[in-house]
Design an enzyme around this catalytic site. Structure first.
Site, PDB file in Angstrom:
ATOM      1  N   HIS A   1      39.365 105.290  11.469  1.00 53.31           N
ATOM      2  CA  HIS A   1      40.334 105.472  11.829  1.00 53.31           C
ATOM      3  C   HIS A   1      40.433 104.383  14.016  1.00 53.31           C
ATOM      4  O   HIS A   1      41.121 103.716  12.963  1.00 53.31           O
ATOM      5  CB  HIS A   1      41.254 106.703  12.623  1.00 53.31           C
TER       6      HIS A   1
ATOM      7  N   GLU B   1      67.409 110.695  25.285  1.00 55.64           N
ATOM      8  CA  GLU B   1      67.197 109.362  26.137  1.00 55.64           C
ATOM      9  C   GLU B   1      65.913 108.646  25.879  1.00 55.64           C
ATOM     10  O   GLU B   1      66.077 107.660  26.799  1.00 55.64           O
ATOM     11  CB  GLU B   1      66.993 110.285  27.811  1.00 55.64           C
TER      12      GLU B   1
ATOM     13  N   HIS C   1      67.808 119.719  38.039  1.00 61.78           N
ATOM     14  CA  HIS C   1      68.993 118.422  38.205  1.00 61.78           C
ATOM     15  C   HIS C   1      68.816 117.983  38.918  1.00 61.78           C
ATOM     16  O   HIS C   1      69.374 116.587  39.337  1.00 61.78           O
ATOM     17  CB  HIS C   1      70.013 118.647  37.455  1.00 61.78           C
TER      18      HIS C   1
ATOM     19  N   HIS D   1      40.516  99.729  15.544  1.00 63.97           N
ATOM     20  CA  HIS D   1      41.009 100.535  14.323  1.00 63.97           C
ATOM     21  C   HIS D   1      40.643  99.836  13.198  1.00 63.97           C
ATOM     22  O   HIS D   1      42.081  99.289  12.568  1.00 63.97           O
ATOM     23  CB  HIS D   1      42.343 101.262  14.777  1.00 63.97           C
TER      24      HIS D   1
END
Length: 658
Positions: free
Chosen positions: A261, A408, A470, A27
């Site tokens: 890129h 999280e 869950h 890149h």
């Protein structure tokens, strides 16, 4: 900007492009556009000593846009780190020091492994959090022994990732003023202009997070960038520098285009870029005056470290107890042996292993002063609070209990940064099912071999009424598949102590997967669990059938053993809290636990069956989950899905042909 400054900036551009060209992959675009930012930071602002890359009080640099690794390698080479031009020539090749994305522990000067976008920003938050906590602990008037900045460079892609938003929000809340992020806004992604999918005002978003936002008008002006960096350092808030750049700058045919890129410029375009930037025609050429200048920067860094060492020597005389604590905190070894310390292993009776984990954590907190961590808003349920250790906040940097909020993914990447910073032993906690949100950062924990402790509670259909969203089913198998990640699912308190003892001493990341529901305390559990798998209850003679389980399913297997004895079948119960450690034992030990001659085997675990077939073989049986769970009381769910002693007996008799 002087003529010499321009030479260094353009050397960074061309060296980066040449690495990509030599590898025929990589890149070049961002390095060519962002080189002035990198120069301003590394040449004028950052404090570091290339002769000692591990100096404790160095500034940290995180390249969150890891695909721009060629620029980082060019910086490391030019500014005196142990990375040669030959290393740059072998960019992305097998065995080289210059892999496609930066790798911690592989390349000198690389502070963290980056590549998955957004991870680096969250790592940087962890670095800055660690710095602020350690400064509150150790600094005294006139003795700022912890006083450094964390700089991260990111691009548009990082800003699109959710983890960056999570981490930036927390950093603003905590007012981590020594965190400075340079946002290389070249407005190009692989698919084209960012307008295709990204039109928000990033600056306003970060202002809402509580950041100082500074806008640079010219991304090619290192003087303006330097001034913005110095201004950023004066604010108590974290700072975002928005720097507009042109991807592939200097290459007439490529600049500003998506094609710059992620592909080589091509030989003709590279030659044209050298002419445009007034650079030598040869490959990997660095002018003597460039080396002469960067050597002065390296000497400045060595002088800065020498001054810090003098400061610390005087600090040690003035505060000998604190200096002694510093040595303990920054030592990889614990100040005591958790395996030999019997207080860690004492339990009075049965309990949920989440409760046992909380007990062990608090015993350790009394002996390990640099233990620090928290939960994603679930600490009361995870039992992850250290009593009497305070809460870390913008107002109180001394608390060791962290509050990550419901973030999280960022939490797991932030604790990676804290571990990488040094001086701390971090842990984090959530419900096991939400480890899916954390997976990418957990994978990087394993890749970097960071001793992160993951407390993952509510480990199965035992969650009960919350239902299948869950109730973890496939997560055990998923985490066990990660190389270098230890997954402990203890069956009782003493096995939980074993999990913590390993987590504190092994050096690899460890998951402690714990129950919500109560479990018994077994008579013969204990330190044998340190080996990952062991005989919990042996047969009376040579075993006819082996009963294998982890965690809560050990209980029905123990009952099944008694029921089989009543039927005249001699069974052995093997507890397998950590498959990874068991696999590392000697062949003799594994044979002593699982004799090859005993082909009749039954394994039971409230998760997908896949991991257990390596132990039961073609002749054995696995009692596991083939579906998601359902909402209901856990005492109803376990029989519903076959996790009973009776079912284990049926399967044992079947595999025995009786």
């Amino acid at each position: 900007m002087t003529h010499n400054d321009a030479k260094i900036i353009n050397t960074l551009r061309i060296l980066s492009a040449e690495q990509v060209q030599a590898a025929n992959s990589g890149h070049p675009g961002m390095p060519m556009g962002a080189a002035p930012q990198a120069f301003a930071l590394w040449d004028r602002v950052m404090t570091y000593n290339p002769a000692n890359p591990q100096w404790a009080n160095r500034d940290r640099y995180v390249l969150s846009s890891g695909h721009a690794s060629a620029m980082l390698y060019s910086l490391l080479h030019l500014y005196g780190f142990d990375l040669t031009l030959d290393d740059l020539r072998h960019f992305r090749q097998v065995g080289s020091k210059t892999p496609g994305h930066p790798e911690y522990g592989h390349t000198v000067g690389v502070e963290t492994t980056t590549g998955p976008l957004g991870q680096g920003i969250a790592n940087a938050v962890g670095f800055a959090l660690a710095e602020s906590y350690l400064a509150a602990k150790f600094n005294r008037p006139g003795f700022p022994v912890v006083d450094h900045y964390t700089y991260a460079m990111c691009g548009d892609g990082c800003m699109m990732e959710g983890i960056a938003a999570e981490a930036a929000s927390l950093a603003g809340t905590l007012k981590l003023g020594k965190l400075i992020v340079l946002y290389d806004s070249n407005r190009i992604t692989i698919e084209g202009a960012t307008d295709l999918a990204f039109r928000e005002d990033v600056g306003k978003r970060f202002e809402a997070y509580g950041w100082q936002v500074l806008r640079v008008s010219d991304g090619n002006d290192p003087d303006e960038i330097t001034a913005a960096l110095e201004q950023a350092k004066q604010d108590e808030r974290p700072s975002l520098l928005i720097v507009p750049t042109t991807i592939g700058y200097g290459c007439p045919a490529k600049e500003g285009k998506a094609s710059a890129h992620g592909e080589p410029l091509g030989a003709e375009n590279l030659a044209a870029a050298k002419r445009r930037l007034d650079m030598p025609e040869g490959a990997f050429v660095v002018l003597p005056e460039v080396y002469a200048h960067t050597a002065q920067v390296a000497a400045r860094g060595a002088k800065a470290e020498a001054a810090w060492k003098d400061l610390f020597a005087r600090y040690a005389q003035a505060y000998p107890e604190l200096a002694g604590e510093w040595d303990v905190w920054f030592d990889d070894k614990l100040p005591f042996d958790p395996i030999a310390d019997e207080t860690l292993w004492k339990f009075e009776g049965g309990a949920a292993t989440r409760n046992s984990s909380g007990e062990v954590l608090n015993r350790l907190a009394q002996r390990v002063p640099n233990l620090i961590g928290g939960s994603a808003d679930l600490a009361p349920s995870n039992k992850s609070v250290m009593k009497g250790r305070g809460d870390f906040s913008a107002e109180d940097r001394t608390g060791a209990n962290l509050h990550f909020g419901i973030r999280e993914h960022a939490m797991s990447a932030i604790v990676n940064g804290m571990a990488l910073h040094g001086g701390l032993r971090p842990y984090c906690a959530t419900f096991f099912v939400f480890s899916d949100y954390m997976k990418n950062a957990m994978r990087l924990s394993a890749m970097m071999r960071l001793p992160i402790i993951y407390i993952l509670t509510h480990d199965s259909i035992g969650v009960g009424e919350d239902g299948p969203t869950h109730q973890p089913v496939e997560q055990l198998a998923g985490l066990r598949a990660v190389p270098g990640l230890l997954v402990y699912r203890p069956a009782d308190g003493r096995e939980t102590a074993a999990a913590w003892a390993v987590a504190m001493t092994d050096g690899r990341p460890t998951c402690i997967v714990a129950t919500r529901q109560d479990l018994p305390l077994y008579a013969h559990s204990g330190k044998a669990a340190l080996r990952g798998g062991y005989v919990l209850s042996d047969s009376k003679g040579a075993p006819e059938v082996l009963l294998l389980a982890s965690g809560s399913e050990v209980e029905p297997m123990m009952k099944a053993q008694e029921m089989l004895w009543e039927r005249g079948v001699d069974a052995r119960v093997v507890s397998m809290p950590c498959m990874e450690l068991f696999e590392e034992q000697s062949e003799a030990y594994k044979e002593s636990v699982l004799p090859g001659a005993v082909r009749a085997r039954v394994a039971m675990e409230a998760g997908v069956k896949q991991p257990w077939y390596r132990y039961v073989g073609l002749d054995g049986a696995v009692i596991g989950m083939d579906t998601f769970g359902v909402s209901g009381k856990y005492k109803d769910l376990f029989p519903m899905f076959g996790f009973t002693a009776e079912h284990a007996v049926e399967e044992a008799l079947r595999v025995l042909g009786r």
